[in-house]
Design a protein around this motif. Structure first.
Motif, PDB file in Angstrom:
ATOM      1  N   ARG A   1       0.901  -1.394   0.117  1.00 13.00           N
ATOM      2  CA  ARG A   1       0.099   0.663   0.217  1.00 13.00           C
ATOM      3  C   ARG A   1       1.395   1.511   0.291  1.00 13.00           C
ATOM      4  N   TYR A   2       0.528   2.380  -0.308  1.00  7.15           N
ATOM      5  CA  TYR A   2       1.801   3.973  -0.665  1.00  7.15           C
ATOM      6  C   TYR A   2       0.003   4.638  -1.069  1.00  7.15           C
TER       7      TYR A   2
ATOM      8  N   LEU B   1     -10.280   5.336  10.784  1.00  6.11           N
ATOM      9  CA  LEU B   1      -9.435   5.747   9.486  1.00  6.11           C
ATOM     10  C   LEU B   1      -8.077   4.561   9.338  1.00  6.11           C
TER      11      LEU B   1
ATOM     12  N   CYS C   1      -6.132   6.646  -0.543  1.00  4.50           N
ATOM     13  CA  CYS C   1      -5.326   7.405  -0.059  1.00  4.50           C
ATOM     14  C   CYS C   1      -5.306   8.310   1.516  1.00  4.50           C
TER      15      CYS C   1
ATOM     16  N   MET D   1      -6.431  11.107   3.808  1.00  2.00           N
ATOM     17  CA  MET D   1      -5.851  13.095   3.721  1.00  2.00           C
ATOM     18  C   MET D   1      -6.122  13.944   4.905  1.00  2.00           C
ATOM     19  N   GLU D   2      -5.821  14.163   5.303  1.00  4.21           N
ATOM     20  CA  GLU D   2      -5.855  15.840   5.801  1.00  4.21           C
ATOM     21  C   GLU D   2      -6.130  17.029   4.838  1.00  4.21           C
TER      22      GLU D   2
ATOM     23  N   VAL E   1     -10.850  13.571   9.178  1.00  8.49           N
ATOM     24  CA  VAL E   1     -10.085  13.390   8.725  1.00  8.49           C
ATOM     25  C   VAL E   1     -10.584  12.373   7.250  1.00  8.49           C
TER      26      VAL E   1
ATOM     27  N   LYS F   1       9.555   3.228   0.356  1.00 11.19           N
ATOM     28  CA  LYS F   1       9.083   3.445   1.552  1.00 11.19           C
ATOM     29  C   LYS F   1      10.364   4.439   3.198  1.00 11.19           C
TER      30      LYS F   1
HETATM   31  C1  LIG Z   1      -3.444  11.175   8.500  1.00  8.90           C
HETATM   32  C2  LIG Z   1      -3.163  11.204   7.303  1.00  8.90           C
HETATM   33  C3  LIG Z   1      -3.302  12.522   6.336  1.00  8.90           C
HETATM   34  C4  LIG Z   1      -2.741  12.871   5.047  1.00  8.90           C
HETATM   35  N1  LIG Z   1      -2.905  14.303   4.179  1.00  8.90           N
HETATM   36  C5  LIG Z   1      -2.269  13.467   3.600  1.00  8.90           C
HETATM   37  C6  LIG Z   1      -2.971  14.593   1.969  1.00  8.90           C
HETATM   38  O1  LIG Z   1      -3.894  15.469   2.399  1.00  8.90           O
HETATM   39  N2  LIG Z   1      -2.586  14.026   0.608  1.00  8.90           N
HETATM   40  C7  LIG Z   1      -1.859  13.623   0.303  1.00  8.90           C
HETATM   41  O2  LIG Z   1      -1.309  12.995  -1.157  1.00  8.90           O
HETATM   42  N3  LIG Z   1      -1.259  12.246   0.761  1.00  8.90           N
HETATM   43  C8  LIG Z   1      -1.884  12.695   2.727  1.00  8.90           C
HETATM   44  N4  LIG Z   1      -0.932  11.939   3.548  1.00  8.90           N
HETATM   45  C9  LIG Z   1       0.145  10.699   3.149  1.00  8.90           C
HETATM   46  C10 LIG Z   1       1.339  10.708   3.410  1.00  8.90           C
HETATM   47  O3  LIG Z   1       1.726  11.509   3.338  1.00  8.90           O
HETATM   48  C11 LIG Z   1       1.606   8.836   3.469  1.00  8.90           C
HETATM   49  O4  LIG Z   1       1.199   8.235   4.242  1.00  8.90           O
HETATM   50  C12 LIG Z   1       3.076   9.302   3.929  1.00  8.90           C
HETATM   51  O5  LIG Z   1       3.992  10.277   3.434  1.00  8.90           O
HETATM   52  C13 LIG Z   1       3.641   7.956   3.757  1.00  8.90           C
HETATM   53  O6  LIG Z   1       3.666   7.728   2.875  1.00  8.90           O
HETATM   54  P1  LIG Z   1       3.034   6.163   2.503  1.00  8.90           P
HETATM   55  O7  LIG Z   1       1.624   6.053   3.588  1.00  8.90           O
HETATM   56  O8  LIG Z   1       2.803   6.527   0.445  1.00  8.90           O
HETATM   57  O9  LIG Z   1       3.774   5.360   3.143  1.00  8.90           O
HETATM   58  C14 LIG Z   1      -1.775  12.031   4.674  1.00  8.90           C
HETATM   59  C15 LIG Z   1      -1.434  10.427   5.299  1.00  8.90           C
HETATM   60  C16 LIG Z   1      -1.943  10.212   6.813  1.00  8.90           C
HETATM   61  C17 LIG Z   1      -1.535   9.232   7.580  1.00  8.90           C
END
Ligand SMILES: Cc1cc2nc3c(=O)[nH]c(=O)nc-3n(C[C@H](O)[C@H](O)[C@H](O)COP(=O)(O)O)c2cc1C
Length: 209
Positions: A10-11, A139, A154, A156-157, A179, A197
């Motif tokens: 996952r990413y 979430l 994805c 997103m915050e 969220v 990662k």
């Molecule tokens: C609570 C939360 C909010 C996030 N908000 C965004 C966002 O608004 N847009 C986005 O593209 N990624 C967002 N991300 C993704 C993170 O950037 C990403 O999970 C982190 O860099 C780790 O990478 P991976 O999930 O691909 O392993 C968010 C992740 C989390 C957990």
């Protein structure tokens, strides 16, 4: 695939294939995973909106700094904290326990008191913060379940909660957005899928005492 393999697979998907939609069963499985998420005292003090409507998603995308996942994913999931957690909310939960477990309500007096204390001892703001925290557990369950069944997501915050609340009429529903997450299938050319990662080393992250 093992769970850890799934979690490595996952990413945070930036580009979804907008032609691919979750089946009704896949969507229901993910909602069940959220439903099964634990929460403080079991109160589940948040609700979850499943948004498919294209016009609504266009408006929400604007309120999310134009992030394309909002409109391109199969569904947009909005976790929303309860803003009116009062004694009635607690009582309804006790009723549900009594009904589900077929226990006379009189046997739940001690727990009922604990629930009401937990509600009454917090200020309105504290209750909302408490609810937001529970929503994040939902979430987490969504993300893990999606990975387990090969669905991209994805978290997103990056959105304006006030605007989301306005567009979705959340205030009138006694809710406020916490969220969000988009779910669907990665586009073949989302280069983020290929990236290594980046995580803090375990020695830097875990403290064994
Ligand atoms: C609570 C939360 C909010 C996030 N908000 C965004 C966002 O608004 N847009 C986005 O593209 N990624 C967002 N991300 C993704 C993170 O950037 C990403 O999970 C982190 O860099 C780790 O990478 P991976 O999930 O691909 O392993 C968010 C992740 C989390 C957990």
């Amino acid at each position: 695939m093992s769970l850890l393999k799934n979690l490595n697979w996952r990413y945070a998907t930036k580009k979804f294939d907008h032609t691919k939609k979750l089946s009704a069963e896949q969507l229901d499985d993910l909602l069940t995973a959220i439903q099964l998420a634990p929460s403080s005292l079991g109160l589940q003090q948040y609700r979850v909106l499943v948004i498919e409507d294209a016009d609504t998603r266009e408006k929400l995308r604007e309120a999310a700094f134009g992030q394309q996942q909002i409109t391109e994913a199969s569904q947009l999931i909005v976790f929303a904290a309860e803003t009116n957690m009062d004694e009635e909310f607690g009582e309804k939960y006790i009723d549900l326990i009594a009904k589900t477990r077929e226990i006379g309500r009189e046997h739940l007096g001690g727990f009922e008191q604990m629930v009401l204390n937990a509600v009454n001892s917090r200020s309105e703001d504290e209750k909302i913060v408490w609810a937001h925290k529970q929503a994040y557990i939902g979430l987490g369950f969504l993300l893990s379940a999606a990975a387990a069944i090969g669905i991209d997501a994805c978290p997103m915050e990056g959105f304006l909660a006030g605007k989301f609340d306005e567009i979705l009429g959340l205030k009138e529903k006694g809710l406020t957005s916490s969220v969000i997450a988009t779910i669907g299938f990665r586009a073949h050319d989302d280069h983020y899928a290929q990236l290594q990662k980046v995580r803090r080393p375990k020695s830097d992250m875990f403290i064994h005492i």
